[in-house]
Design a protein around this motif. Structure first.
Motif, short mmCIF file in Angstrom:
data_model
loop_
_atom_site.label_atom_id
_atom_site.label_comp_id
_atom_site.label_asym_id
_atom_site.label_seq_id
_atom_site.Cartn_x
_atom_site.Cartn_y
_atom_site.Cartn_z
N LYS A 22 -42.48 -74.10 -13.46
CA LYS A 22 -41.82 -75.31 -13.97
C LYS A 22 -42.41 -75.80 -15.29
O LYS A 22 -41.80 -76.60 -15.99
CB LYS A 22 -41.87 -76.42 -12.93
N GLU A 23 -43.59 -75.30 -15.70
CA GLU A 23 -44.21 -75.68 -16.97
C GLU A 23 -43.67 -74.85 -18.13
O GLU A 23 -43.91 -75.18 -19.29
CB GLU A 23 -45.72 -75.50 -16.91
N LEU A 24 -42.99 -73.76 -17.83
CA LEU A 24 -42.49 -72.85 -18.86
C LEU A 24 -40.98 -73.00 -19.05
O LEU A 24 -40.27 -73.45 -18.16
CB LEU A 24 -42.81 -71.40 -18.47
N LEU A 25 -40.52 -72.59 -20.23
CA LEU A 25 -39.08 -72.55 -20.49
C LEU A 25 -38.59 -71.13 -20.22
O LEU A 25 -39.28 -70.16 -20.52
CB LEU A 25 -38.80 -72.90 -21.95
N ARG A 26 -37.39 -71.05 -19.71
CA ARG A 26 -36.81 -69.74 -19.42
C ARG A 26 -35.86 -69.36 -20.54
O ARG A 26 -34.94 -70.10 -20.87
CB ARG A 26 -36.05 -69.80 -18.09
N VAL A 27 -36.10 -68.20 -21.15
CA VAL A 27 -35.19 -67.65 -22.15
C VAL A 27 -34.26 -66.74 -21.38
O VAL A 27 -34.69 -65.84 -20.66
CB VAL A 27 -35.95 -66.86 -23.24
N LEU A 28 -32.97 -66.98 -21.52
CA LEU A 28 -31.97 -66.33 -20.68
C LEU A 28 -31.02 -65.48 -21.51
O LEU A 28 -30.60 -65.88 -22.60
CB LEU A 28 -31.18 -67.43 -19.96
N ARG A 29 -30.69 -64.34 -20.97
CA ARG A 29 -29.59 -63.53 -21.50
C ARG A 29 -28.56 -63.45 -20.40
O ARG A 29 -28.79 -62.83 -19.35
CB ARG A 29 -30.04 -62.13 -21.91
N SER A 30 -27.44 -64.11 -20.63
CA SER A 30 -26.41 -64.19 -19.59
C SER A 30 -25.70 -62.84 -19.45
O SER A 30 -25.78 -61.99 -20.34
CB SER A 30 -25.39 -65.27 -19.95
N PRO A 31 -24.97 -62.65 -18.34
CA PRO A 31 -24.21 -61.40 -18.17
C PRO A 31 -23.20 -61.16 -19.30
O PRO A 31 -22.84 -60.02 -19.57
CB PRO A 31 -23.49 -61.60 -16.83
N GLU A 32 -22.78 -62.25 -19.98
CA GLU A 32 -21.84 -62.11 -21.10
C GLU A 32 -22.54 -61.73 -22.40
O GLU A 32 -21.89 -61.54 -23.42
CB GLU A 32 -21.07 -63.44 -21.31
N GLY A 33 -23.88 -61.69 -22.37
CA GLY A 33 -24.63 -61.31 -23.56
C GLY A 33 -25.08 -62.48 -24.41
O GLY A 33 -25.56 -62.28 -25.52
N LEU A 34 -24.93 -63.71 -23.93
CA LEU A 34 -25.35 -64.89 -24.69
C LEU A 34 -26.83 -65.17 -24.45
O LEU A 34 -27.31 -65.05 -23.33
CB LEU A 34 -24.51 -66.11 -24.27
N TRP A 35 -27.53 -65.58 -25.50
CA TRP A 35 -28.95 -65.93 -25.42
C TRP A 35 -29.08 -67.44 -25.47
O TRP A 35 -28.45 -68.09 -26.28
CB TRP A 35 -29.71 -65.33 -26.60
N GLU A 36 -29.93 -68.01 -24.62
CA GLU A 36 -30.16 -69.45 -24.65
C GLU A 36 -31.45 -69.79 -23.92
O GLU A 36 -32.03 -68.97 -23.22
CB GLU A 36 -28.99 -70.20 -24.00
N ILE A 37 -31.89 -71.04 -24.11
CA ILE A 37 -33.03 -71.54 -23.35
C ILE A 37 -32.45 -72.28 -22.16
O ILE A 37 -31.58 -73.13 -22.29
CB ILE A 37 -33.91 -72.46 -24.21
N ASP A 38 -32.91 -71.92 -20.98
CA ASP A 38 -32.42 -72.50 -19.73
C ASP A 38 -33.49 -73.46 -19.19
O ASP A 38 -34.41 -73.03 -18.50
CB ASP A 38 -32.14 -71.38 -18.73
N PRO A 39 -33.37 -74.76 -19.50
CA PRO A 39 -34.40 -75.70 -19.04
C PRO A 39 -34.43 -75.86 -17.52
O PRO A 39 -35.46 -76.21 -16.95
CB PRO A 39 -34.04 -77.01 -19.73
#
Length: 91
Positions: A22-39
Motif C-alpha cells: 500500500k506504500e507503493l504505486l502500481r504501474v499498470l499495463r492493461s490488457p488493451e495495452g494502455l499504461w497508467e498509474i493505478d493508485p
C-alpha cells in the motif's frame, strides 16, 4: 491460534526497496495495452510497483525496470507520461 495477518510486500522497480504494497504505486499495463498509474492497485492488467518518488521513476528508466518487469520494450514516451502522472498525483 493467535496468527498475525501477513502484510503483502513488493519491491520498487526503481530503487529496489521492499515496502508494504500500500506504500507503493502500481504501474499498470492493461490488457488493451494502455499504461497508467493505478493508485488503487486493483485494476485489471499486469503491474509493477514503484515508490511515489519521481527519482525512483528516473532510476527505473535508467535500469530498464519496466522492460524487465513486463518483458517487452517500453518507449521513452511511456516514462514521460508516467512522470507527468506521478507529479499530478503528488499535488
Amino acid at each position: 491460534m493467535n496468527k498475525e495477518k501477513k502484510v503483502p510486500e513488493r519491491s520498487c522497480i526503481g530503487c529496489g526497496a521492499k515496502r508494504e504494497k500500500k506504500e507503493l504505486l502500481r504501474v499498470l499495463r492493461s490488457p488493451e495495452g494502455l499504461w497508467e498509474i493505478d493508485p488503487t492497485g486493483r485494476k485489471n492488467g499486469r503491474g509493477a510497483y514503484l515508490c511515489p518518488d519521481p527519482e525512483c521513476l528516473r532510476k527505473a528508466e535508467k535500469r530498464r525496470g519496466l522492460q524487465k518487469s513486463f518483458r517487452m520494450e517500453v518507449p521513452a514516451e511511456i516514462y514521460r507520461r508516467l512522470q507527468e502522472e506521478l507529479e499530478r498525483l503528488a499535488k
